[in-house]
Scaffold this motif. Sequence first.
Motif, PDB file in Angstrom:
ATOM      1  N   PRO A 191      -5.871   8.514   0.739  1.00 21.44           N
ATOM      2  CA  PRO A 191      -6.403   7.864   1.943  1.00 21.44           C
ATOM      3  C   PRO A 191      -7.524   6.858   1.671  1.00 21.44           C
ATOM      4  O   PRO A 191      -7.682   5.895   2.408  1.00 21.44           O
ATOM      5  CB  PRO A 191      -6.931   9.028   2.786  1.00 21.44           C
ATOM      6  CG  PRO A 191      -6.320  10.256   2.215  1.00 21.44           C
ATOM      7  CD  PRO A 191      -5.920   9.974   0.802  1.00 21.44           C
ATOM      8  N   TRP A 205       0.847  -1.210   0.000  1.00 16.82           N
ATOM      9  CA  TRP A 205       0.000   0.000   0.000  1.00 16.82           C
ATOM     10  C   TRP A 205       0.873   1.248   0.000  1.00 16.82           C
ATOM     11  O   TRP A 205       1.943   1.247   0.609  1.00 16.82           O
ATOM     12  CB  TRP A 205      -0.884   0.040   1.253  1.00 16.82           C
ATOM     13  CG  TRP A 205      -1.824  -1.115   1.400  1.00 16.82           C
ATOM     14  CD1 TRP A 205      -1.755  -2.104   2.337  1.00 16.82           C
ATOM     15  CD2 TRP A 205      -2.988  -1.394   0.614  1.00 16.82           C
ATOM     16  NE1 TRP A 205      -2.807  -2.985   2.179  1.00 16.82           N
ATOM     17  CE2 TRP A 205      -3.577  -2.573   1.131  1.00 16.82           C
ATOM     18  CE3 TRP A 205      -3.601  -0.773  -0.481  1.00 16.82           C
ATOM     19  CZ2 TRP A 205      -4.736  -3.147   0.598  1.00 16.82           C
ATOM     20  CZ3 TRP A 205      -4.758  -1.333  -1.009  1.00 16.82           C
ATOM     21  CH2 TRP A 205      -5.312  -2.510  -0.476  1.00 16.82           C
ATOM     22  N   LYS A 232      -6.878   2.234   0.243  1.00 14.50           N
ATOM     23  CA  LYS A 232      -6.806   0.962   0.977  1.00 14.50           C
ATOM     24  C   LYS A 232      -8.153   0.547   1.579  1.00 14.50           C
ATOM     25  O   LYS A 232      -8.593  -0.590   1.355  1.00 14.50           O
ATOM     26  CB  LYS A 232      -5.716   1.054   2.055  1.00 14.50           C
ATOM     27  CG  LYS A 232      -5.591  -0.202   2.888  1.00 14.50           C
ATOM     28  CD  LYS A 232      -4.442  -0.096   3.870  1.00 14.50           C
ATOM     29  CE  LYS A 232      -4.488  -1.257   4.851  1.00 14.50           C
ATOM     30  NZ  LYS A 232      -3.444  -1.163   5.864  1.00 14.50           N
ATOM     31  N   ASP A 248      -0.511   6.467   3.700  1.00 11.85           N
ATOM     32  CA  ASP A 248      -1.903   6.943   3.752  1.00 11.85           C
ATOM     33  C   ASP A 248      -2.138   8.283   3.068  1.00 11.85           C
ATOM     34  O   ASP A 248      -3.179   8.515   2.467  1.00 11.85           O
ATOM     35  CB  ASP A 248      -2.368   7.063   5.209  1.00 11.85           C
ATOM     36  CG  ASP A 248      -2.776   5.689   5.734  1.00 11.85           C
ATOM     37  OD1 ASP A 248      -2.897   4.758   4.893  1.00 11.85           O
ATOM     38  OD2 ASP A 248      -2.940   5.555   6.954  1.00 11.85           O
ATOM     39  N   ASP A 249      -1.156   9.183   3.148  1.00 11.37           N
ATOM     40  CA  ASP A 249      -1.403  10.522   2.608  1.00 11.37           C
ATOM     41  C   ASP A 249      -1.406  10.550   1.072  1.00 11.37           C
ATOM     42  O   ASP A 249      -1.838  11.524   0.470  1.00 11.37           O
ATOM     43  CB  ASP A 249      -0.374  11.534   3.160  1.00 11.37           C
ATOM     44  CG  ASP A 249       1.049  11.168   2.759  1.00 11.37           C
ATOM     45  OD1 ASP A 249       1.275   9.979   2.423  1.00 11.37           O
ATOM     46  OD2 ASP A 249       1.921  12.060   2.759  1.00 11.37           O
TER      47      ASP A 249
END
Length: 346
Positions: free
Chosen positions: A150, A143, A153, A146-147
């Motif tokens: 977002p 993955w 995933k 996150d940034d």
Amino acid sequence: MTTNGSKPSTIPIVDFGEFNDSSPAATRQQIARDLVRACREVGFVYIVNHGVPADELAKAFAVSQHFYALPLSEKMKAPHPPGWEVHRGYSWPGLEKVSNATAGAGDDTEATSKLVEQMRSVQDFKESYEIGSEHDPDMPNVWPPDDVYPEWKPFMTSFYWTCFGAAKKVLRALALGIGLSDEEELVRQHSGHYNQLRLLHYPPIPARVLEDGRMERMPAHSDWSTITLLFQDDVGGLQVESPTEPGAFIDVDPVDGGMLVNIGDLMMRWSNDYLKSTPHRVTLPPLQDRYKGQERVTRARYSIPYFLTTDPEEEIACLSVGEGEKPEYEPITRREYYAMRAKMQY
Ligand SMILES: O=C(O)CCC(=O)C(=O)O
Ligand SMILES: [Fe+2]
């Protein structure tokens, strides 16, 4: 003949609307038989009322488009690991070369490397992202941080299981349609943790580049899966080998709301060749309004295949379908079978 050299024909459509627990047995049987007939004759079938909610599907395409619109440097934060052992994360254009070659056991010779090198000289002009279960110890997901995006995933992990729900229904219908006494027999070997959700993007490309054979979108191959679900946008360009004319390809026109299902090589083997794994490819769209300008640049195409496979240590021994048929193949585990095939891919 259409513009991309295919002969027109059609893929059978089966309605799963009445394939549920409350439907009469005869109705379920009929649907199952129709499904199996298509999987024997064509190897591809459209299912309508398949159970994947339309809004979730629309969102899957929107999320995929958003991801591919990110700068390459961002997408590269989730790179496909080198080699073939872990097929996860982002593959940039040209990384993967689809082929149908199968490596023999222990076949690591110079000749094999040469062949792989040669096959790579014509690039596949596509990018893809592979996602598995979060609980597949063999292939951990890759993955991006996150940034980067977002929503990527959480949406894709949930969509993975939505697809599995629809796929299980197909496996039950197949079991019924080929005459197995237990409808759960095919489902039982699929825990769901070994499937692969694939987001594909074929960027715009001048038609001539494909016509001249300088690049391909996806050359002819068959899938390794037991079954594959395939969702595609309305661009077109997918073709399957003609059931009546080997070597000729027919267009698979997109069907609104339809989920395409095809039999993979593992299911063909498992069914002792009763069900058919059919070669298919992605080439130029047949419709002229999919092109722009003097260069005839084709529109981008997005598709979402979902490959189903059995658990790695489960033995795949030929099912007894068809009167008095002898098993054509030795039992093999999924792990052994995939190791044999994967060596040629990267
Ligand atoms: O993009 C498509 O429509 C087909 C993809 C496909 O055949 C595959 O990924 O195996
Ligand atoms: Fe395929």
